[in-house]
Design a protein around this motif. Structure first.
Motif, PDB file in Angstrom:
ATOM      1  N   GLN A   1       0.858  -1.183   0.000  1.00  0.00           N
ATOM      2  CA  GLN A   1       0.000   0.000   0.000  1.00  0.00           C
ATOM      3  C   GLN A   1       0.893   1.231   0.000  1.00  0.00           C
ATOM      4  O   GLN A   1       1.713   1.409   0.897  1.00  0.00           O
ATOM      5  N   MET A   2       0.730   2.065  -1.017  1.00  0.00           N
ATOM      6  CA  MET A   2       1.581   3.237  -1.181  1.00  0.00           C
ATOM      7  C   MET A   2       0.707   4.485  -1.085  1.00  0.00           C
ATOM      8  O   MET A   2      -0.177   4.697  -1.926  1.00  0.00           O
ATOM      9  N   ASN A   3       0.948   5.272  -0.070  1.00  0.00           N
ATOM     10  CA  ASN A   3       0.215   6.517   0.144  1.00  0.00           C
ATOM     11  C   ASN A   3       1.152   7.709   0.020  1.00  0.00           C
ATOM     12  O   ASN A   3       2.372   7.574   0.082  1.00  0.00           O
ATOM     13  N   SER A   4       0.575   8.890  -0.124  1.00  0.00           N
ATOM     14  CA  SER A   4       1.357  10.133  -0.227  1.00  0.00           C
ATOM     15  C   SER A   4       2.480   9.987  -1.248  1.00  0.00           C
ATOM     16  O   SER A   4       3.635  10.321  -0.976  1.00  0.00           O
ATOM     17  N   LEU A   5       2.139   9.487  -2.394  1.00  0.00           N
ATOM     18  CA  LEU A   5       3.155   9.216  -3.415  1.00  0.00           C
ATOM     19  C   LEU A   5       3.808  10.502  -3.899  1.00  0.00           C
ATOM     20  O   LEU A   5       3.171  11.569  -3.984  1.00  0.00           O
ATOM     21  N   LYS A   6       5.083  10.377  -4.218  1.00  0.00           N
ATOM     22  CA  LYS A   6       5.887  11.496  -4.693  1.00  0.00           C
ATOM     23  C   LYS A   6       6.439  11.182  -6.080  1.00  0.00           C
ATOM     24  O   LYS A   6       6.597  10.002  -6.426  1.00  0.00           O
ATOM     25  N   PRO A   7       6.768  12.196  -6.855  1.00  0.00           N
ATOM     26  CA  PRO A   7       7.358  11.918  -8.178  1.00  0.00           C
ATOM     27  C   PRO A   7       8.601  11.037  -8.098  1.00  0.00           C
ATOM     28  O   PRO A   7       8.827  10.223  -9.004  1.00  0.00           O
ATOM     29  N   GLU A   8       9.364  11.149  -7.025  1.00  0.00           N
ATOM     30  CA  GLU A   8      10.573  10.327  -6.890  1.00  0.00           C
ATOM     31  C   GLU A   8      10.257   8.856  -6.604  1.00  0.00           C
ATOM     32  O   GLU A   8      11.164   8.025  -6.582  1.00  0.00           O
ATOM     33  N   ASP A   9       8.985   8.520  -6.393  1.00  0.00           N
ATOM     34  CA  ASP A   9       8.592   7.122  -6.254  1.00  0.00           C
ATOM     35  C   ASP A   9       8.393   6.452  -7.615  1.00  0.00           C
ATOM     36  O   ASP A   9       8.164   5.241  -7.679  1.00  0.00           O
ATOM     37  N   THR A  10       8.463   7.230  -8.679  1.00  0.00           N
ATOM     38  CA  THR A  10       8.289   6.681 -10.023  1.00  0.00           C
ATOM     39  C   THR A  10       9.379   5.660 -10.311  1.00  0.00           C
ATOM     40  O   THR A  10      10.578   5.946 -10.188  1.00  0.00           O
ATOM     41  N   ALA A  11       8.955   4.454 -10.693  1.00  0.00           N
ATOM     42  CA  ALA A  11       9.904   3.362 -10.939  1.00  0.00           C
ATOM     43  C   ALA A  11       9.129   2.130 -11.385  1.00  0.00           C
ATOM     44  O   ALA A  11       7.901   2.079 -11.296  1.00  0.00           O
ATOM     45  N   MET A  12       9.873   1.138 -11.824  1.00  0.00           N
ATOM     46  CA  MET A  12       9.320  -0.202 -12.008  1.00  0.00           C
ATOM     47  C   MET A  12       9.432  -0.894 -10.657  1.00  0.00           C
ATOM     48  O   MET A  12      10.517  -0.921 -10.050  1.00  0.00           O
ATOM     49  N   TYR A  13       8.332  -1.453 -10.199  1.00  0.00           N
ATOM     50  CA  TYR A  13       8.303  -2.140  -8.905  1.00  0.00           C
ATOM     51  C   TYR A  13       8.260  -3.644  -9.122  1.00  0.00           C
ATOM     52  O   TYR A  13       7.451  -4.146  -9.917  1.00  0.00           O
ATOM     53  N   TYR A  14       9.122  -4.334  -8.389  1.00  0.00           N
ATOM     54  CA  TYR A  14       9.247  -5.779  -8.494  1.00  0.00           C
ATOM     55  C   TYR A  14       8.976  -6.419  -7.138  1.00  0.00           C
ATOM     56  O   TYR A  14       9.424  -5.902  -6.107  1.00  0.00           O
ATOM     57  N   CYS A  15       8.289  -7.555  -7.145  1.00  0.00           N
ATOM     58  CA  CYS A  15       8.240  -8.336  -5.918  1.00  0.00           C
ATOM     59  C   CYS A  15       9.250  -9.480  -6.047  1.00  0.00           C
ATOM     60  O   CYS A  15       9.640  -9.872  -7.152  1.00  0.00           O
ATOM     61  N   ALA A  16       9.670  -9.981  -4.920  1.00  0.00           N
ATOM     62  CA  ALA A  16      10.692 -11.013  -4.893  1.00  0.00           C
ATOM     63  C   ALA A  16      10.483 -11.932  -3.700  1.00  0.00           C
ATOM     64  O   ALA A  16       9.921 -11.518  -2.681  1.00  0.00           O
ATOM     65  N   ALA A  17      10.931 -13.175  -3.853  1.00  0.00           N
ATOM     66  CA  ALA A  17      10.800 -14.176  -2.803  1.00  0.00           C
ATOM     67  C   ALA A  17      12.177 -14.705  -2.433  1.00  0.00           C
ATOM     68  O   ALA A  17      13.022 -14.925  -3.300  1.00  0.00           O
ATOM     69  N   SER A  18      12.375 -14.890  -1.143  1.00  0.00           N
ATOM     70  CA  SER A  18      13.660 -15.385  -0.657  1.00  0.00           C
ATOM     71  C   SER A  18      13.455 -16.599   0.236  1.00  0.00           C
ATOM     72  O   SER A  18      12.540 -16.611   1.066  1.00  0.00           O
ATOM     73  N   TYR A  19      14.362 -17.575   0.084  1.00  0.00           N
ATOM     74  CA  TYR A  19      14.314 -18.776   0.914  1.00  0.00           C
ATOM     75  C   TYR A  19      15.483 -18.841   1.885  1.00  0.00           C
ATOM     76  O   TYR A  19      15.587 -19.792   2.659  1.00  0.00           O
ATOM     77  N   LEU A  20      16.353 -17.821   1.870  1.00  0.00           N
ATOM     78  CA  LEU A  20      17.545 -17.846   2.717  1.00  0.00           C
ATOM     79  C   LEU A  20      17.799 -16.545   3.476  1.00  0.00           C
ATOM     80  O   LEU A  20      18.626 -16.521   4.392  1.00  0.00           O
ATOM     81  N   TYR A  21      17.137 -15.484   3.090  1.00  0.00           N
ATOM     82  CA  TYR A  21      17.489 -14.159   3.612  1.00  0.00           C
ATOM     83  C   TYR A  21      16.228 -13.321   3.745  1.00  0.00           C
ATOM     84  O   TYR A  21      15.266 -13.501   2.985  1.00  0.00           O
ATOM     85  N   CYS A  22      16.234 -12.400   4.716  1.00  0.00           N
ATOM     86  CA  CYS A  22      15.116 -11.468   4.840  1.00  0.00           C
ATOM     87  C   CYS A  22      15.655 -10.074   5.094  1.00  0.00           C
ATOM     88  O   CYS A  22      16.391  -9.860   6.073  1.00  0.00           O
ATOM     89  N   GLY A  23      15.319  -9.144   4.211  1.00  0.00           N
ATOM     90  CA  GLY A  23      15.777  -7.775   4.367  1.00  0.00           C
ATOM     91  C   GLY A  23      15.647  -7.037   3.060  1.00  0.00           C
ATOM     92  O   GLY A  23      14.902  -7.455   2.162  1.00  0.00           O
ATOM     93  N   LEU A  24      16.378  -5.946   2.912  1.00  0.00           N
ATOM     94  CA  LEU A  24      16.251  -5.082   1.743  1.00  0.00           C
ATOM     95  C   LEU A  24      17.391  -5.233   0.740  1.00  0.00           C
ATOM     96  O   LEU A  24      17.425  -4.510  -0.254  1.00  0.00           O
ATOM     97  N   ASP A  25      18.335  -6.132   1.018  1.00  0.00           N
ATOM     98  CA  ASP A  25      19.344  -6.419   0.007  1.00  0.00           C
ATOM     99  C   ASP A  25      18.723  -7.230  -1.132  1.00  0.00           C
ATOM    100  O   ASP A  25      17.671  -7.850  -0.954  1.00  0.00           O
ATOM    101  N   ARG A  26      19.401  -7.296  -2.246  1.00  0.00           N
ATOM    102  CA  ARG A  26      18.843  -7.971  -3.416  1.00  0.00           C
ATOM    103  C   ARG A  26      19.113  -9.467  -3.436  1.00  0.00           C
ATOM    104  O   ARG A  26      19.066 -10.096  -4.489  1.00  0.00           O
ATOM    105  N   ARG A  27      19.340 -10.061  -2.275  1.00  0.00           N
ATOM    106  CA  ARG A  27      19.674 -11.480  -2.201  1.00  0.00           C
ATOM    107  C   ARG A  27      18.422 -12.355  -2.189  1.00  0.00           C
ATOM    108  O   ARG A  27      18.214 -13.160  -1.271  1.00  0.00           O
TER     109      ARG A  27
END
Length: 122
Positions: free
Chosen positions: A82-108
Motif C-alpha cells: 500500500q503506497m500513500n502520499s506518493l511522490k514523483p521520486e517514487d516513479t519506478a518499475m516495482y518488483y516483488c521477490a521471494a527469498s528462501y535464505l534471507y530477509c531484508g532489503l538487500d537484493r539477495r
C-alpha cells in the motif's frame, strides 16, 4: 518452480495512493521472506519493503517509512504494498521477490517478478 506476478501499478498524481499486489504460483514451503523492490531509469534496483513469511518482521527503506505498508495474505499467496502520499521520486518499475535464505532489503532474493510500472506526476 516459483512464479511471481505483480499487478496494481499505474499513473497517479503526487499525493495519491496505489496498492500493488504480487501473487505467488508454485513452491512456497519454507519461504523465508517476501520483498518489494524498485528501479528507476538509470538507477540501481533498491529495496523498498520486506516482510518475513511469519509476519514477525517488516523492513522499510527510509525513503518510504510512514507512507508505504507491506502486508501479506498467506492463504492467498499474495503480497501487497500500500503506497500513500506518493511522490514523483517514487516513479519506478516495482518488483516483488521471494527469498528462501534471507530477509531484508538487500537484493539477495531467489525469485523475481516481471515488474509493474508506477508513475507519479507532479
Amino acid at each position: 518452480q516459483v512464479q511471481l506476478v505483480e499487478s496494481g501499478g499505474g499513473s497517479v498524481q503526487a499525493g495519491g495512493s496505489l496498492r500493488l499486489s504480487c501473487t505467488t504460483f508454485g513452491y512456497t514451503w519454507r519461504r523465508l521472506c517476501m520483498g518489494w523492490f524498485r528501479q528507476a531509469p538509470g538507477k540501481e534496483r533498491e529495496g523498498v519493503a520486506a516482510i518475513a513469511s511469519s509476519g514477525d518482521s517488516t523492513y522499510y527503506a527510509d525513503s518510504v517509512k510512514g507512507r508505504f505498508t507491506i502486508s501479506q495474505d498467506n492463504a492467498k499467496n499474495t503480497l501487497y504494498l500500500q503506497m500513500n502520499s506518493l511522490k514523483p521520486e517514487d516513479t519506478a518499475m516495482y518488483y516483488c521477490a521471494a527469498s528462501y535464505l534471507y530477509c531484508g532489503l538487500d537484493r539477495r532474493y531467489n525469485y523475481w517478478g516481471q515488474g509493474t510500472q508506477v508513475t507519479v506526476s507532479s
